[in-house]
Design an enzyme around this catalytic site. Structure first.
Site, mmCIF file in Angstrom:
data_model
loop_
_atom_site.group_PDB
_atom_site.id
_atom_site.type_symbol
_atom_site.label_atom_id
_atom_site.label_comp_id
_atom_site.label_asym_id
_atom_site.label_seq_id
_atom_site.Cartn_x
_atom_site.Cartn_y
_atom_site.Cartn_z
ATOM 1 C CG ASP A 83 3.343 4.342 5.991
ATOM 2 O OD1 ASP A 83 3.153 3.115 6.080
ATOM 3 O OD2 ASP A 83 2.543 5.188 6.444
ATOM 4 C CG LEU A 140 -1.838 -1.206 1.396
ATOM 5 C CD1 LEU A 140 -2.913 -0.900 2.443
ATOM 6 C CD2 LEU A 140 -2.476 -1.662 0.091
ATOM 7 N NE ARG A 146 56.829 19.351 -20.773
ATOM 8 C CZ ARG A 146 57.356 18.532 -19.891
ATOM 9 N NH1 ARG A 146 56.587 17.941 -18.983
ATOM 10 N NH2 ARG A 146 58.633 18.287 -19.893
ATOM 11 C CD GLU A 189 -7.939 1.269 12.864
ATOM 12 O OE1 GLU A 189 -7.205 2.243 12.677
ATOM 13 O OE2 GLU A 189 -7.480 0.114 12.990
ATOM 14 C CB ALA A 215 49.552 14.678 -8.193
ATOM 15 N N GLY A 237 -9.535 4.277 2.202
ATOM 16 C CA GLY A 237 -9.176 3.445 3.340
ATOM 17 C C GLY A 237 -8.357 2.234 2.936
ATOM 18 C CB THR A 238 -6.133 0.049 4.957
ATOM 19 O OG1 THR A 238 -7.077 -0.029 6.037
ATOM 20 C CG2 THR A 238 -5.059 1.059 5.342
ATOM 21 N NE ARG A 289 0.274 12.655 10.771
ATOM 22 C CZ ARG A 289 0.556 11.783 11.743
ATOM 23 N NH1 ARG A 289 1.113 12.201 12.856
ATOM 24 N NH2 ARG A 289 0.277 10.517 11.590
ATOM 25 C CG ASN A 348 -3.470 -3.798 12.830
ATOM 26 O OD1 ASN A 348 -2.860 -4.781 12.414
ATOM 27 N ND2 ASN A 348 -4.217 -3.034 12.047
HETATM 28 C C1 UD1 Z 1 -3.487 1.560 10.079
HETATM 29 C C2 UD1 Z 1 -4.410 0.531 10.716
HETATM 30 C C3 UD1 Z 1 -4.164 0.509 12.227
HETATM 31 C C4 UD1 Z 1 -2.720 0.213 12.503
HETATM 32 C C5 UD1 Z 1 -1.815 1.206 11.771
HETATM 33 C C6 UD1 Z 1 -0.381 0.772 11.882
HETATM 34 C C7 UD1 Z 1 -6.439 0.455 9.352
HETATM 35 C C8 UD1 Z 1 -7.850 0.871 9.257
HETATM 36 N N1 UD1 Z 1 -5.782 0.855 10.437
HETATM 37 O O1 UD1 Z 1 -3.889 2.830 10.577
HETATM 38 O O2 UD1 Z 1 -4.969 -0.483 12.831
HETATM 39 O O3 UD1 Z 1 -2.477 0.254 13.887
HETATM 40 O O4 UD1 Z 1 -2.139 1.258 10.365
HETATM 41 O O5 UD1 Z 1 0.489 1.749 11.378
HETATM 42 O O6 UD1 Z 1 -5.961 -0.263 8.490
HETATM 43 N N2 UD1 Z 1 -3.303 3.722 2.398
HETATM 44 C C9 UD1 Z 1 -3.669 3.606 1.080
HETATM 45 N N3 UD1 Z 1 -4.921 3.944 0.703
HETATM 46 C C10 UD1 Z 1 -5.864 4.383 1.587
HETATM 47 C C11 UD1 Z 1 -5.491 4.494 2.939
HETATM 48 C C12 UD1 Z 1 -4.193 4.150 3.310
HETATM 49 O O7 UD1 Z 1 -2.835 3.211 0.254
HETATM 50 O O8 UD1 Z 1 -6.979 4.658 1.163
HETATM 51 C C13 UD1 Z 1 -1.949 3.362 2.798
HETATM 52 C C14 UD1 Z 1 -1.200 4.562 3.356
HETATM 53 O O9 UD1 Z 1 -0.465 5.210 2.324
HETATM 54 C C15 UD1 Z 1 -0.263 3.917 4.369
HETATM 55 C C16 UD1 Z 1 -1.052 2.696 4.844
HETATM 56 O O10 UD1 Z 1 -2.020 2.436 3.841
HETATM 57 O O11 UD1 Z 1 0.931 3.458 3.779
HETATM 58 C C17 UD1 Z 1 -1.724 2.878 6.205
HETATM 59 O O12 UD1 Z 1 -2.665 3.910 6.143
HETATM 60 P P1 UD1 Z 1 -2.853 4.952 7.314
HETATM 61 O O13 UD1 Z 1 -3.898 5.907 6.915
HETATM 62 O O14 UD1 Z 1 -1.543 5.489 7.703
HETATM 63 O O15 UD1 Z 1 -3.439 3.996 8.450
HETATM 64 P P2 UD1 Z 1 -3.381 4.252 9.999
HETATM 65 O O16 UD1 Z 1 -4.401 5.243 10.379
HETATM 66 O O17 UD1 Z 1 -1.980 4.491 10.419
HETATM 67 CA CA CA Z 2 0.077 5.138 9.359
#
Ligand code: UD1
Ligand code: CA
Length: 449
Positions: A105, A8, A422, A154, A362, A80-81, A15, A169
């Site tokens: 990340d 992902l 030279r 969460e 040199a 979302g993830t 930030r 998690n």
């Molecule tokens: C997520 C977890 C949380 C965990 C934490 C660990 C979920 C809902 N929550 O939260 O339980 O403790 O990671 O670090 O999964 N990303 C996408 N597309 C999206 C959203 C996110 O590619 O639509 C990627 C982000 O770029 C990132 C990763 O997924 O690399 C995690 O997303 P982030 O929004 O940072 O999740 P957290 O709120 O940290």
């Molecule tokens: Ca994160």
């Protein structure tokens, strides 16, 4: 069993306060994303799918630079993830074997930990990677019953009791690919953030009577990077580990805390590295080589018995054979130096090949760039290049040849020849004294007027 990776990397990383996508910020000399890809590569995945979004083009280019077999799906918008994982369904829903979800990340997950998750798949349909951080902060919490994971909540959605749980998690998931996509397709967004949470697959799996387990790892592995301060902390953590590993592997570091490694630095046993040495990406130092203080190396190979520095710079394509000596204020780029070559001082060697036991005086420069194109310099074996020779490429100097100091060499030099390029020196007897007397007289005359 086969395994596919889903990485992902769609998030904005707001930030970081940066125009560069978060996962491309450098960590240990390479984009952050490459760390996750490297951890996953150890599993010899059959497919690697990177979910891109913000800066999709840049991110995919960088992933391809690491592994040209990477495939991409674009997640737009980012909901979302779980939504991110679902984007990979068209490529992986029918993939045989397991799928592992990694995060662009979260760079420090170890291959051994991913192996442990795969092993746990023998007893569980879904395996989640958990950890117990010193400060659980806003991580999702794992709600367990014995060795079964019941639910992930969460932070924003958690009760005070749930927030008191310290098992958190990491986000990393391992499941059969088919199962994973089935579960992800059922995730809804009825939660505090209005997002499709990947974490909801745990409850969904349990409802289907599937066994959900978890594996734990050290907090250092799950460190996620959201800010530049965390990036700096991650860099420091990486360097601390890399230094300890080098020492453990039999490398002498005179001042370990001043040496910086890249993700892919390889240093052989009994090599010595002095203070303030920086290794950029793709450096290999063989056993017994010595890198003296204040050197900067990237994309190069230093063989056994070679001595480099102090104050030397080896750039991409520098290939030093055994017993080569590169001294202070020397820069080498895209050049092969055969066995026993000596380049002692104040020299630039670029786009060149130098034969064995040749000595470069040199101040020598291979003038490789005409302002538009780069040209090669080829120097034979046992050649003596006099100090301050300008080798205007393309040019070839034959074996056993010699160039006179201060020469500008624009034509090829045959083997065994002496090349003089030279102006001839002329001595005028007494003229220095006469000239000085004249200048002093002029100055005195000006003073009076
Ligand atoms: C997520 C977890 C949380 C965990 C934490 C660990 C979920 C809902 N929550 O939260 O339980 O403790 O990671 O670090 O999964 N990303 C996408 N597309 C999206 C959203 C996110 O590619 O639509 C990627 C982000 O770029 C990132 C990763 O997924 O690399 C995690 O997303 P982030 O929004 O940072 O999740 P957290 O709120 O940290
Ligand atoms: Ca994160």
């Amino acid at each position: 069993m086969q395994v596919s990776l889903i990485v992902l990397a769609a998030g904005l990383g707001s930030r970081m306060n940066s125009d560069l996508p978060k996962v491309l910020h450098p960590l240990a000399g390479v984009p952050m994303l490459h760390h996750a890809l490297a951890a996953g590569r150890a599993l010899e995945p059959s497919r690697v799918v990177v979910v891109t979004g913000h800066g999709a083009e840049q991110v995919s280019k960088s992933a391809l630079a690491y592994d040209e077999a990477c495939e991409f799906v674009v997640q737009d918008p980012q909901l979302g993830t779980a939504h991110a994982v679902a984007q990979a369904a068209p490529l992986l829903a029918d993939a045989p074997g397991d799928a592992i979800v990694l995060y662009g990340d979260t760079p420090f997950v170890r291959a051994e930990t991913l192996e442990a998750m795969r092993a746990a798949r023998a007893t569980h349909a879904v395996v989640i990677l958990g950890f117990v951080p010193a400060d659980p902060a806003r991580y999702g919490r794992l709600i367990v019953d014995g060795d079964q994971l019941v639910r992930i909540v969460e932070y924003q959605d958690a009760t005070a009791d749930e927030r008191a749980i310290t098992l958190c998690n990491s986000g990393v998931v391992c499941a059969e690919a088919r199962t994973l996509f089935q579960l992800v397709s059922q995730v809804g967004n009825q939660n505090a953030a209005g997002e499709y949470y990947l974490t909801d697959i745990v409850e969904l799996a349990c409802a289907l009577g599937l066994s959900v387990g978890f594996v734990t790892c050290d907090e250092s592995e799950t460190l996620g990077i959201n800010t530049r301060a965390q990036l700096a902390a991650a860099e420091a953590a990486f360097q601390t580990r890399a230094r300890a590993e080098a020492l453990e592997n039999g490398v002498t570091l005179t001042a370990p805390e001043t040496v910086f490694f890249a993700l892919d630095t390889h240093i052989g046993r009994d090599a010595t590295v002095g203070p303030n040495v920086i290794f950029g990406p793709a450096v290999t130092i063989e056993s017994g080589a010595e890198i003296k203080g204040f050197c900067h190396l990237e994309g190069c190979h230093v063989s056994r018995g070679a001595v480099v520095g102090p104050f030397a710079r080896l750039r991409p394509g520098a290939e030093l054979a055994e017993d080569v000596h590169v001294g202070n204020f020397v820069e080498i780029k895209n050049a092969v130096l055969d066995e026993g070559v000596k380049v002692g001082h104040l020299t630039y060697i670029g786009d060149a090949h130098i034969g064995e036991f040749t000595n470069i005086g040199a101040g020598t420069v291979t003038c490789n760039y005409d302002g538009v194109m780069k040209h090669r310099t080829t120097i034979g074996k046992r050649v003596f290049i006099g100090s301050d020779t300008m080798l205007v490429a393309p040019v070839t100097v034959g074996d056993d040849a010699l160039t006179a100091s201060g020469s500008v060499i624009t034509e090829d030099v045959p083997a065994a020849a002496l090349a003089l390029g030279r102006a001839r020196q002329v001595n005028k007897p007494g003229l220095a004294t006469a000239l000085m007397a004249r200048l002093k007289a002029i100055k005195a005359a000006k003073g009076k007027s």
